[in-house]
Scaffold this motif. Structure first.
Motif, PDB file in Angstrom:
ATOM      1  N   GLY A 369       0.890  -1.345   0.083  1.00 34.65           N
ATOM      2  CA  GLY A 369      -0.080   0.006  -0.074  1.00 34.65           C
ATOM      3  C   GLY A 369       0.660   1.230   0.073  1.00 34.65           C
ATOM      4  N   ARG A 370       2.128   0.959  -0.136  1.00 35.11           N
ATOM      5  CA  ARG A 370       3.173   2.086  -0.274  1.00 35.11           C
ATOM      6  C   ARG A 370       3.268   2.873   1.177  1.00 35.11           C
ATOM      7  N   ARG A 371       2.079   3.450   1.674  1.00 33.93           N
ATOM      8  CA  ARG A 371       2.246   4.152   3.132  1.00 33.93           C
ATOM      9  C   ARG A 371       3.278   5.247   2.922  1.00 33.93           C
ATOM     10  N   LEU A 372       3.019   5.958   1.936  1.00 29.54           N
ATOM     11  CA  LEU A 372       3.517   7.370   1.871  1.00 29.54           C
ATOM     12  C   LEU A 372       3.214   8.345   2.840  1.00 29.54           C
ATOM     13  N   PHE A 373       3.829   9.083   2.998  1.00 30.60           N
ATOM     14  CA  PHE A 373       3.402  10.389   3.986  1.00 30.60           C
ATOM     15  C   PHE A 373       2.651  11.278   3.193  1.00 30.60           C
ATOM     16  N   THR A 377       5.704  16.454   0.585  1.00 28.62           N
ATOM     17  CA  THR A 377       5.821  16.447  -0.757  1.00 28.62           C
ATOM     18  C   THR A 377       6.657  15.076  -1.150  1.00 28.62           C
ATOM     19  N   VAL A 378       6.696  14.808  -2.627  1.00 25.12           N
ATOM     20  CA  VAL A 378       7.687  13.747  -2.973  1.00 25.12           C
ATOM     21  C   VAL A 378       8.993  13.885  -2.500  1.00 25.12           C
ATOM     22  N   GLN A 415       5.209  17.840  -5.391  1.00 21.91           N
ATOM     23  CA  GLN A 415       3.774  17.831  -5.110  1.00 21.91           C
ATOM     24  C   GLN A 415       3.551  16.818  -4.030  1.00 21.91           C
ATOM     25  N   LEU A 416       2.541  16.978  -3.204  1.00 23.26           N
ATOM     26  CA  LEU A 416       2.224  16.107  -2.058  1.00 23.26           C
ATOM     27  C   LEU A 416       1.917  14.666  -2.669  1.00 23.26           C
ATOM     28  N   ALA A 417       2.368  13.764  -1.739  1.00 27.14           N
ATOM     29  CA  ALA A 417       2.484  12.337  -2.241  1.00 27.14           C
ATOM     30  C   ALA A 417       1.245  11.909  -2.340  1.00 27.14           C
ATOM     31  N   GLU A 424       3.059   6.194  -9.497  1.00 28.68           N
ATOM     32  CA  GLU A 424       4.032   7.068  -9.089  1.00 28.68           C
ATOM     33  C   GLU A 424       4.150   6.944  -7.570  1.00 28.68           C
ATOM     34  N   GLN A 425       3.094   6.674  -6.725  1.00 31.83           N
ATOM     35  CA  GLN A 425       3.571   6.351  -5.510  1.00 31.83           C
ATOM     36  C   GLN A 425       4.324   5.187  -5.358  1.00 31.83           C
TER      37      GLN A 425
END
Lengths: 519, 288, 324
Positions: A369-373, A377-378, A415-417, A424-425
């Motif tokens: 699920g990537r679990r990006l913040f 931003t990226v 950009q915001l993740a 891309e994520q």
């Protein structure tokens, strides 16, 4: 997709539930997208579909826990689309939850009595009568000995039974079972199947979501397949699992093509679309997992897992949903504390280490699920990957390298993740992992929910970083994706490694399909 | 209501919103990142006020110069409280942290009461009470200075969270604690830093308040409630939300105070409760 | 056998409590009355906070409403006798709780807690400002009643009724439904429980008990002011007593109130000035080591013959809840 004819004679013709055009959107995303579904009185309708197919959301809509964005639901001839969920329960519909929801501080008996108090026949009963009724239900599901325990003291099998008992105590005509077998071992699954059949024979119509294919094949009168929020097939179970659309949904598009080509090996792999990993180097053992046991609270997911990853290898870990793949990675990363066994990395025992020490040692985990913040931003997400690094002067250089490997990220750096597309994520998540300069990269579900072209480019990336010296443990549901790019593979089934070998051999092994589809 | 009165209300509200933003900033940070409503926030403010008072009274330190001392002292205290106490129950049911911080509030306030007595005090300097007028609107120097310092500190924290390694880790931990762990973050340390920064900001707010309003050990409770109201108004999530929330609160407070002085708190709370029911995500923020 | 022993013990305790006014000084009796009134409030809070799991932080509002309604009906042109006046206060509190509860019980967690806190604050200021009725901050004076025994027995009666109510509640469908809401609201809904209705009922019940305590305290204190009858200390005390004893248990609130009053009285006599500070320490220690209350030490586990509570369980509580 055309629905296959149903040959089941035991089921009378009339329907207990008619769902028409059910759609549920979260934000802009449709988790359930225009599903038409009829449940016939008295049948067991099996429902399968990969992660994220919208199965649980569909059940939430049917039981009123979530209101569908569009569509109508008719239960026993009554429109219940807008009925609050507690009334739906009293009309004779009950469900279990995928993540069990016991009333934790209460005893088993009190849990079940609550169902008997407020269910379809609750108004006829006093609280004391409901408790008496609970005892009968507990007898039926084989929990009678546990009636005095609090729910927190139960094992997973008993918690699943309790979930079922609570629902049964409501005297439902229609019962939704949401993955009641996840996390059970082989003999427990057989017991559960028997119990479900008994419930059905006592007159309860069942809607059964299940990942354990053996079980669902064994009990279903009809089978429905959901994928990306749509119904892609429905009919006789045997026919369904042979249908290409289902194999594709489950094992991935490439595997489906391979199956279709039936033996003509070279027809399967499109040439030149991706780099193949170089031959496996004979490195030292980097990661060694021995007899690992792990799970969540009372729930044991990994029963006895041993595997090793050699330096500079790509190792694939495959297995059906619920087999324990993610749990294994979480345990290696120490987000879950192991209950038994050991984990060694580069000769060092990390079985009882803290999660930051594991990262510091060079094991970096790109989670499912990537679990990006989402609110960073990226660039900030990538820079969070260097949190533990002390060699500050080389960070800029590494960032440039990530940007050159993944030019899309450079364009999106500000950009915001949370606003990125799925592919891309995933790139950003891998980039964040690489910024930690891992020796071993753990990747969980690389291809999940991504278009084939995106998957290809991500696989190229993995091959590339492996060539530059990073060892990779790749966890994948898509068998072909994983094995085509790995040197070796392990197959995980209900918490145990059931098979291992060079990737090429595993690809042609019929037992792989068995592990996934239970054939 | 005449134009002059409106002008004064406007200026008062602007002057008030700066210090309120500072009051709410640390509270919002702790709530947003750690999901803890810190009811001891007010006692940190009171401690800041007493530090400034005694440094001025005993050593003659200019109150503005005592701000860094108050901040460092409260930062240290906050770190200790988080590691020693709050961290032990952070995953317990909500009521546990709620009561724990309330117990701390009682404890600290009464210790102050015990050592320094309940006397109402104020910090008075040579420039107290001086100011300038713009037309008919009066602007006291100290309040203007407090506004300036508040804005500087708010900006500094915003910068810190945005541009530094630890600041980024704080934000990341607030968004996804497990993903943060996977990047090597030691959550207990980040939580301690977060709580300590929140306490430090409260200390600065207390220093400034000591110059503006007479205070006693019970000064803080009201400010905890204001901080909460501001967070609800602005929504959690970032520094800008706090500033917006503080500005709205200040305008409502000053305006209601001018028209219905006796009911100002009731009206403010009525608005707060209404807002909670109608827009739980806050006026400015996203749903949290 | 065990049950018989428990009943015998209970009856003995009851006899002691009934005979108490003959055994202790009138000053001491005041302390016991205070304990009973606190127990009553805690019993009320237990319905919403303990059984239903909603952190109500403004129950002093109903304490205040009960006090003012009772007081205002007893004086002025009506001169209503005490018990009808008290009943009216309880009824009005229940009504207010139902009307307020419908919107605010939709809120969760911190938001619910603060909304209730806000309601209490707002009501306090209304009482302070509404001079024509409440006489503002000067407050109102009730008819004088000096027999301490009257208050003691009335409070004792209410607490016993409260115990019976709580015991009945915990065995009833209502109580079962409320606990289900506490444990998992979605699961409760799916089990056929009308969650909104149950929450409002539990909230109204807690308001009734707070109002009874308020009215009784008002009559005992004679003088009712917003500062005294809307102060958050009452809310805190009822919560702390419940937590110390064991939230969501029948005996917990009474046990907790006894322990709290005992500690409080002891600390008061030894360290007058540090009294609130030490209470703060006690709260902190209880929350850190026994977040689920004394009943977990005495309660269930022992009954079922499993291993008794050990001191190491205190540390286990800490380990279960901290973050590394």
């Amino acid at each position: 997709m055309s629905a296959l004819p149903s040959p089941v004679p035991r089921i009378p013709g009339d329907s207990i539930l008619e769902a028409r055009g059910i759609t549920k959107k979260f934000g802009g995303l449709a988790a359930v997208d225009g599903i038409d579904l009829t449940i016939r009185r008295g049948e067991i309708l099996g429902v399968i579909g990969p992660n994220g197919a919208g199965k649980t959301t569909f059940v939430n809509c049917m039981t009123g826990l979530e209101k569908p964005t569009a569509g109508t639901i008719v239960f026993n001839g009554q429109d219940i689309t807008k009925t609050p969920s507690y009334r739906i329960g009293r009309l004779g519909m009950a469900r279990t939850f995928q993540v069990v929801k016991p009333l934790r501080q209460l005893t088993v008996r009190e849990n079940v009595a609550t169902g008997a108090m407020f269910g379809a026949r609750g108004s006829e009963r006093s609280a004391a009568q409901a408790r008496h009724e609970a005892d009968e239900v507990l007898e039926r599901v084989g929990l009678a000995d546990m009636r005095g325990r609090t729910a927190t003291e139960l094992t997973i099998l008993d918690l699943k039974r309790l979930e079922l008992a609570k629902a049964l105590a409501m005297d439902p005509q229609l019962l939704f079972l949401d993955e009641v077998m996840a996390g059970l071992n082989q003999s427990e699954i057989e017991k559960a199947m028997e119990l479900i059949l008994r419930v059905n024979r006592s007159g309860v119509t069942l809607f059964v979501i299940e990942h354990v294919m053996k079980a669902i094949m064994g009990i279903s009168d009809r089978l429905t397949v959901l994928h990306y929020g749509r119904k892609i097939a429905e009919g006789n179970p045997k026919d369904i699992v042979e249908s290409p659309a289902v194999i594709e949904a489950y094992l991935g598009e490439r595997f489906a093509r391979r199956a279709e080509a039936a033996g003509e090996e070279n027809a399967l792999i499109e040439p030149g679309t991706f780099l193949k990993a170089p031959p496996a180097p004979a490195g030292d053992t980097l990661l060694e997992v021995k007899n690992l046991v792990s799970g969540y609270g009372e729930v044991q997911i990994l029963r006895d897992v041993s595997l090793e990853v050699k330096d500079k290898e790509i190792v694939a870990l495959i297995g059906a949903n619920g087999a324990g793949k993610t749990t294994l990675l979480w345990t290696i990363s120490q987000l879950l504390k192991p209950m038994g066994g050991s984990v060694h990395f580069a000769g060092r025992d990390i079985t009882a280490a803290r999660s930051d020490e594991v990262v510091g040692a060079g094991v970096v985990h790109v989670p499912q699920g990537r679990r990006l913040f989402a609110g960073l931003t990226v660039r900030e997400n990538l820079m969070q990957g260097v949190y533990l690094r002390r060699d500050t002067e080389r960070i800029e250089q590494d960032l440039e390298r990530i940007f050159s490997l993944l030019p899309l990220l450079k364009e999106r750096a500000g950009q915001l993740a949370g606003r990125l597309s799925g592919g891309e994520q995933q790139m950003c998540a891998i980039g964040r992992g690489l910024m930690s300069r891992p020796r071993l990269l753990l990747i969980d579900e690389l291809s999940l929910g991504l278009a084939p072209l995106v998957v290809d480019s991500l696989l190229d990336l993995i091959t590339e970083i492996n060539r530059e010296g990073t060892t990779v443990l790749l966890v994948e549901q898509d068998v072909q994706v994983a094995l085509e790019h790995a040197h070796r593979g392990y197959v995980l089934e209900t918490g145990r490694i059931v098979q291992t070998g060079p990737a090429e051999e595993l690809l042609d092994d019929p037992r792989i399909r068995q592990a996934y589809l239970g054939l | 209501m005449g134009g002059a009165e409106l002008g004064q209300i406007f200026v008062n509200a602007v002057l008030l919103s700066g210090i309120l933003a500072l009051v709410a900033l640390g509270f919002s940070l702790v709530w947003g990142i750690m999901n803890i409503v810190n009811l001891a926030h007010g006692s940190f403010i009171v401690l800041g006020a007493y530090i400034t008072f005694f440094l001025h009274e005993l050593l003659g330190v200019d109150p503005f110069l005592s701000i860094p001392v108050a901040m460092v002292a409260l930062f240290t205290l906050g770190w200790g409280i988080q590691r020693g106490l709050i961290n032990q129950v952070i995953r317990a049911p909500l009521l546990a942290t709620f009561l724990l911080t309330f117990g701390l509030e009682i404890l600290i306030v009464n210790l102050i009461n015990y050592f320094f007595k309940a006397d109402v005090r104020s910090v008075t300097t040579a420039y107290s009470g001086t100011g300038f007028t713009l037309g008919s609107v009066r602007v006291p120097y100290i309040r203007l200075g407090a506004l300036g310092i508040s804005l500087v500190l708010v900006a500094l924290l915003a910068w810190y969270l945005r541009a530094t390694r630890v600041g980024r880790a704080i934000r990341a931990t607030g968004m996804d604690i497990d993903a943060a762990r996977l990047t090597g973050v030691k959550v207990a340390t980040i939580y301690a830093a977060t709580f300590a920064i929140g306490a430090g900001m409260a200390g600065a707010a207390g220093s400034l308040l000591s110059m503006i309003v007479p205070f006693d050990p019970t000064l803080g409770g009201g400010y905890t409630q204001r901080a909460f109201a501001i967070c609800v108004l602005g929504g959690l999530g970032n520094v800008a939300n706090v500033v917006i929330g503080a500005a709205i609160f200040a305008f409502v407070d000053v305006f209601v105070g001018a028209r219905l002085p006796s009911l100002s708190r009731a009206v403010t709370f009525a608005i707060l409760v209404l807002l909670l029911i109608l827009r739980p995500q806050g006026v400015a923020g996203k749903r949290v | 056998m065990k049950k018989a022993a428990a009943i015998a013990g209970f009856l003995a305790l009851l006899a002691l409590l009934v005979a108490l006014p003959r055994l202790v000084s009138s000053y001491k009796l005041l302390t016991y009355t205070r304990f009973l009134i606190l127990a009553l409030m805690a019993q009320g809070w237990n319905f919403i906070g303990g059984y239903t799991g909603y952190a109500a932080f403004g129950n002093v509002a109903y304490f205040g409403i009960g006090a003012y309604t009772t007081g205002l009906l007893m004086i002025g042109k009506w001169h209503v006798p005490f018990f009808p006046a008290l009943a009216a206060g309880a009824l009005l509190s229940a009504l207010v709780a139902i009307l307020l509860g419908l919107p605010i019980l939709r809120l969760k967690g911190h938001y619910f807690a603060i909304a209730t806190l806000g309601v209490a604050e707002a009501l306090s200021q209304v009482a302070d400002t509404w001079d024509s009725v409440t006489e503002g901050s000067t407050g109102i004076d009730l008819p004088l009643k000096t027999e301490g025994e009257f208050f003691y027995y009335t409070a004792l009666g209410f607490v016993i009724v409260g115990l019976l109510c709580t015991a009945a509640f915990s065995r009833s469908k209502l109580g079962n439904g409320c606990v289900a809401i506490r444990e998992d609201q979605d699961a409760a809904r799916m089990l056929g429980i009308n969650t909104t209705l149950f929450k409002v009922i539990a909230y109204a019940l807690s308001a009734v008990f707070a109002a009874l305590a308020g009215g009784l305290t008002a009559y005992q204190n004679i003088h009712v002011t917003p500062g005294d009858f809307f102060k958050i200390d009452y809310t805190l005390q009822m919560i702390i007593a419940t937590i110390i004893g064991g939230a969501g248990t029948v005996l917990g609130p009474v046990l907790g109130a006894a322990v709290f009053q005992l500690l409080s009285t002891y600390v008061w006599s030894k360290f007058l000035e540090l009294h609130p500070t030490i209470l703060g320490v006690i709260i902190v220690l209880f929350i850190v080591f026994l977040p689920r209350g004394l009943m977990t030490v005495l309660g269930r586990k022992r009954q079922r013959g499993e291993r008794p509570f050990r001191m190491s369980d205190l540390l286990a509580n800490v380990r279960a809840h901290r973050v590394t």
